[in-house]
Design an enzyme around this catalytic site. Structure first.
Site, short mmCIF file in Angstrom:
data_model
loop_
_atom_site.label_atom_id
_atom_site.label_comp_id
_atom_site.label_asym_id
_atom_site.label_seq_id
_atom_site.Cartn_x
_atom_site.Cartn_y
_atom_site.Cartn_z
N LYS A 122 0.88 -1.17 0.00
CA LYS A 122 0.00 0.00 0.00
C LYS A 122 0.91 1.22 0.00
CE LYS A 122 -4.39 0.89 0.12
NZ LYS A 122 -5.48 0.12 -0.49
N ASP A 162 -6.45 4.19 -5.13
CA ASP A 162 -7.22 4.01 -3.89
C ASP A 162 -7.88 5.37 -3.65
OD1 ASP A 162 -7.73 2.15 -1.52
OD2 ASP A 162 -6.98 3.91 -0.48
P1 NDP Z 1 -12.75 7.59 -3.38
O1 NDP Z 1 -11.73 8.61 -3.06
O2 NDP Z 1 -13.17 7.43 -4.79
O3 NDP Z 1 -14.07 7.87 -2.52
C1 NDP Z 1 -14.09 7.97 -1.14
C2 NDP Z 1 -15.47 8.44 -0.76
O4 NDP Z 1 -15.63 8.38 0.64
C3 NDP Z 1 -15.72 9.89 -1.16
O5 NDP Z 1 -17.06 10.03 -1.53
C4 NDP Z 1 -15.44 10.64 0.14
O6 NDP Z 1 -16.09 11.90 0.24
C5 NDP Z 1 -16.04 9.66 1.12
N1 NDP Z 1 -15.57 9.87 2.47
C6 NDP Z 1 -14.32 10.03 2.93
N2 NDP Z 1 -14.34 10.16 4.26
C7 NDP Z 1 -15.63 10.09 4.64
C8 NDP Z 1 -16.31 10.15 5.87
N3 NDP Z 1 -15.64 10.31 7.01
N4 NDP Z 1 -17.66 10.02 5.87
C9 NDP Z 1 -18.34 9.84 4.73
N5 NDP Z 1 -17.77 9.78 3.53
C10 NDP Z 1 -16.43 9.92 3.49
O7 NDP Z 1 -12.21 6.23 -2.75
P2 NDP Z 1 -12.61 4.74 -3.13
O8 NDP Z 1 -14.07 4.66 -3.39
O9 NDP Z 1 -11.65 4.24 -4.13
O10 NDP Z 1 -12.25 3.97 -1.76
C11 NDP Z 1 -13.17 3.88 -0.69
C12 NDP Z 1 -12.72 2.80 0.28
O11 NDP Z 1 -12.64 1.56 -0.43
C13 NDP Z 1 -11.34 3.00 0.90
O12 NDP Z 1 -11.34 2.44 2.19
C14 NDP Z 1 -10.44 2.19 -0.01
O13 NDP Z 1 -9.25 1.78 0.64
C15 NDP Z 1 -11.34 0.99 -0.28
N6 NDP Z 1 -10.99 0.24 -1.47
C16 NDP Z 1 -10.97 0.83 -2.71
C17 NDP Z 1 -10.67 0.07 -3.82
C18 NDP Z 1 -10.76 0.63 -5.19
O14 NDP Z 1 -10.68 -0.17 -6.15
N7 NDP Z 1 -10.94 1.92 -5.38
C19 NDP Z 1 -10.28 -1.35 -3.70
C20 NDP Z 1 -10.44 -1.89 -2.36
C21 NDP Z 1 -10.74 -1.09 -1.31
P3 NDP Z 1 -15.42 13.26 -0.29
O15 NDP Z 1 -15.75 13.31 -1.74
O16 NDP Z 1 -16.08 14.31 0.52
O17 NDP Z 1 -13.95 13.14 -0.01
#
Ligand code: NDP
Length: 438
Positions: A122, A162
């Site tokens: 990571k 990520d």
């Molecule tokens: P993104 O950056 O695309 O999206 C993250 C989302 O979560 C955004 O909408 C963000 O809001 C929101 N967010 C962040 N903090 C909070 C909070 N405290 N409360 C509510 N919403 C919040 O990330 P991903 O979708 O790629 O990743 C999300 C999760 O999935 C992470 O834990 C990541 O490690 C995991 N993951 C992702 C993978 C992937 O393929 N992308 C693979 C495996 C796991 P805002 O727009 O306001 O920042």
């Protein structure tokens, strides 16, 4: 002293200040302790909980006003036992070595659970990509790559995206890599399709999450997503694609969120409009411009107050605490499937499992992303481009396999609801076998 305590004591000597990493490793040790022979496996465990290599550097880059800005850059190469180091890069102000060590350890277990030949890693930076111009993003990615590129390679370490790292940024990083080290399309996954990316990579984590949830709903409750009300936290890559898939399968996404708040409609949200506003980098409140009757709260955690059948926490770590878990159970939730990495605290997951809720941890439930990343590596190697149908079928197969393996393991240990313990055991055993049998 019992050997498990000895391992913990030695670990704390080195990592006392790394609170999340220690907590993640200790949670793992506490879960599997009862099911593995710790005395016999002492040295295997010692090796598996520590990263093999940690790269840490400063990134100096210039913003549009000509000011030099400094950020921290990292890559934690946790385990190369099963294949090249593999795991995402996260760009977010909260990124530090503690979080990345913890995620890299989890990633090694996750990649082992998939059955694919992938090690675990990571990385990332405390750089905040929000509200940056394309020129700033490019400049940052180039400087970040200047320090990281020497540690990467298609058969050595293959990062992906990520939080905060979209396929556009992967494209910028690959561009920089090419300038620094020459062509090597297999060195990143999650690339834009024009650069050798796989069809369905952006969708893979969210789709995979819903596929594994589907298997679990069928096995445990003989039901499916049809007419189910679903809470999905976040509105980023994982959340949006999970939301589309839930709707496709006849479910209703009643609430979504971002870090600035939550929107809720008991009759279901318009997912493509949520997608549209988030793609334009707007706050989730902008949903009310088109649908003013929608409930909005500026407290993102409010999402766990709503009544629903299924929850897919897909935003960030520790977003569901015991108090939230209790509300979900009180409101009759039947399944919680982690889209994010470690969104439930240990207290929260223990509680929901005790209450008979189906729970699948992120290291199994969100493995669709890394699996399609692996397909991307294979396509690059074979110089092929698979169709959407091919990739989707392979993704479904991987998720079904993961479910079957952890379900079987849970049955074997006579703990049918403990898919969390079962996931750790499946991952651990594969890594252990590799150490012992090569
Ligand atoms: P993104 O950056 O695309 O999206 C993250 C989302 O979560 C955004 O909408 C963000 O809001 C929101 N967010 C962040 N903090 C909070 C909070 N405290 N409360 C509510 N919403 C919040 O990330 P991903 O979708 O790629 O990743 C999300 C999760 O999935 C992470 O834990 C990541 O490690 C995991 N993951 C992702 C993978 C992937 O393929 N992308 C693979 C495996 C796991 P805002 O727009 O306001 O920042």
């Amino acid at each position: 002293m019992h050997n498990i305590d000895k391992i913990k004591k030695e670990f704390l000597k080195k990592y006392r200040s790394q609170k999340l990493y220690s907590k993640t490793v200790f949670n793992f040790l506490d879960l599997v302790n009862q099911y593995i022979d710790v005395d016999n496996d002492y040295h295997v465990i010692e090796q598996l909980i520590e990263a093999e290599n940690v790269v840490e550097f400063d990134v100096f880059w210039e913003n549009d006003k000509g000011k030099i800005v400094k950020n921290k850059g990292y890559r934690v190469q946790h385990s190369k036992l099963l294949g090249p180091y593999k795991g995402g890069l996260r760009f977010h102000p909260t990124v530090n070595l503690d979080i990345l060590r913890s995620l890299a350890f989890e990633q090694s277990l996750k990649n082992a659970i998939t059955g694919l030949p992938l090690g675990g890693a990571k990385g990332g930076s405390d750089f905040d990509p929000k509200h940056k111009s394309d020129d700033e993003l490019r400049r940052f990615c180039y400087k970040y790559m200047e320090s990281l590129a020497p540690y990467l390679g298609h058969d050595y370490d293959v990062p992906a995206g990520d939080i905060g790292v979209s396929n556009k940024l992967i494209g910028y990083m690959y561009d920089a890599y090419r300038k620094l080290k020459g062509d090597d399309p297999g060195v990143f996954t999650g690339k834009p399709i024009s650069e050798g990316g796989s069809i369905l990579r952006p969708e893979a984590t969210g789709y995979g999450l819903v596929y594994i949830a589907e298997s679990a709903l069928k096995h445990y409750k003989n039901t499916d997503f049809k007419r189910k009300k679903v809470l999905i936290s976040g509105s980023g890559n994982v959340a949006i694609h999970a939301a589309y898939k839930v709707c496709e399968l006849g479910g209703m996404v009643v609430a979504m969120s971002d870090s600035s708040g939550v929107i809720y409609n008991n009759q279901g949200l318009d997912v493509s409009y949520v997608d549209e506003i988030k793609t334009k980098d707007k706050r989730i409140h902008a949903y009310l411009d088109k649908y003013p009757q929608t409930f909005f709260s500026a407290d993102s955690k409010h999402i766990w107050n709503f009544k629903a059948d299924i929850a897919l926490p897909s935003a960030t770590q520790n977003e569901v605490q015991l108090v939230d878990a209790k509300k979900l159970v009180d409101h009759g939730i039947i399944g919680i499937f982690e889209g994010a990495n470690m969104p439930l605290t240990k207290e929260a997951s223990d509680y929901v499992i005790d209450q008979g809720v189906i729970f699948i941890p992120g290291k199994a439930a969100n493995a669709g992303g890394v699996s399609v990343s692996y397909f991307e590596m294979v396509q690059n190697k074979l110089k092929q481009q698979w169709t959407k149908e091919d990739v989707d079928k392979k993704l479904k197969d991987v998720m079904t396999n993961i479910f079957n393996n952890i379900y079987k393991e849970a049955e074997r240990i006579n703990q049918k609801m403990r898919l969390d313990i079962a996931s750790d055991l499946v991952g651990y055993k594969r890594l252990r076998d590799k150490i012992l049998k090569g």
